[in-house]
Design an enzyme around this catalytic site. Sequence first.
Site, PDB file in Angstrom:
ATOM      1  N   LYS A   1       0.841  -1.201   0.000  1.00 55.16           N
ATOM      2  CA  LYS A   1       0.000   0.000   0.000  1.00 55.16           C
ATOM      3  C   LYS A   1       0.879   1.255   0.000  1.00 55.16           C
ATOM      4  O   LYS A   1       2.091   1.179   0.181  1.00 55.16           O
ATOM      5  CB  LYS A   1      -0.916  -0.007   1.225  1.00 55.16           C
TER       6      LYS A   1
ATOM      7  N   ARG B   1      -9.469   0.093  15.539  1.00 53.44           N
ATOM      8  CA  ARG B   1      -9.435   0.887  14.317  1.00 53.44           C
ATOM      9  C   ARG B   1     -10.519   0.389  13.370  1.00 53.44           C
ATOM     10  O   ARG B   1     -11.485   1.092  13.102  1.00 53.44           O
ATOM     11  CB  ARG B   1      -8.029   0.786  13.691  1.00 53.44           C
TER      12      ARG B   1
ATOM     13  N   TYR C   1      13.907  31.316   4.977  1.00 54.71           N
ATOM     14  CA  TYR C   1      12.735  32.101   5.389  1.00 54.71           C
ATOM     15  C   TYR C   1      12.753  32.436   6.879  1.00 54.71           C
ATOM     16  O   TYR C   1      13.186  31.634   7.710  1.00 54.71           O
ATOM     17  CB  TYR C   1      11.448  31.334   5.088  1.00 54.71           C
TER      18      TYR C   1
ATOM     19  N   MET D   1       9.706  25.002   0.303  1.00 52.04           N
ATOM     20  CA  MET D   1       8.837  24.096  -0.435  1.00 52.04           C
ATOM     21  C   MET D   1       9.617  23.223  -1.408  1.00 52.04           C
ATOM     22  O   MET D   1       9.354  22.015  -1.535  1.00 52.04           O
ATOM     23  CB  MET D   1       7.764  24.880  -1.202  1.00 52.04           C
TER      24      MET D   1
END
Length: 365
Positions: free
Chosen positions: A35, A133, A261, A310
Amino acid sequence: MAITRLEIDLEALRHNYQYLRSKLTDGVRMMAVVKAYGYGSEAQAVAIELEKLGVDYFAVAYVSEGVALRDAGVQTPILVLHPQPDNFEEMVERCLEPSIYSARMMELFSAFAKAKNQTNYPIHLKFNTGLNRLGFWESDVSWILDRLHEKNSIKVKSIFSHLVASEDKAEEEFTLNQILSFTNISKELLEGLDYVPFLHQSNTSAIINYPRAQFDCVRSGIGLYGYGNSEEETARLKPVARLKSVISQIHKIAPGESVGYNRAFKASDYMTTATIPIGHADGISRIYGNGVGYMTVQGEKAPIIGNVCMDMTMIDITGIDCKEGDEVEIFGDITGADTLAQNAGTISYELLTAVGQRVKRVVLK
């Protein structure tokens, strides 16, 4: 070759598969969990290789993942762990097998299978033994048997559950209680059926720590990709995925200058930095910034400085003999994904599966 790339080492995959197989009792089957793009790698390439090696089953989370494997030519049975009613049509068309984990899902899928003139369509019964779950409860067994006897559109292929903390020795009592609960559930179900589904509960850690709980089949996910939930076991495995990039540009920074940043990093001395073309859009989260994470350049650790951007990340290469264009390893052979993740207070699963799809996958044969 791609500048920023995730290398998928099929030789490492073969090693891991064979190592885990060596831990199984004769006759116990292996279900490979592929998965989330094969734990962030390349699910189709991984599945095709495992199919060649003789894996018995695959498991995916969603129908779309199973469809992708079928489109790639995978013929081995595929268990869908978390199917949704909207995907029943496509699931049956592609011969994917659903996990049935609740009364609602049992009723909806059996009715769908009947409407499609299916007989004995394979389903897998999921039981909750402590994870809380998904899954039926032990008290649901009688109801399930009644429904199965009423319907010939479905037939149970397997009965399974999921362990909570099989890697944690401190939770051994809890794990043993889960195994006992699953044993009791399975016994009651098998006594009420006139055929014998196969049983599975063990994940990678349980393969190693609880061999008595192998039942008829085991499910391995993270172990196939090179991580064993303990330092000892991880040392016996090989990382399948290696995330690499290059140095785009080198800067000389003077005392007092900032990097990135919000001026999150300020130099206290003269230093050299390198900019790497990978960022939080590619799966290197901001949590790795400001010295939490590092990359490897010419075999040496280069701490991440400032905030991860990013599309770019800056590292401190002061004192490292390197140049623009040189290769950088984010995780792989030198620094395992588990080590890098632990530095940030998370786990290898999260780091591996976070690698963005714009990072090119390069399959190494």
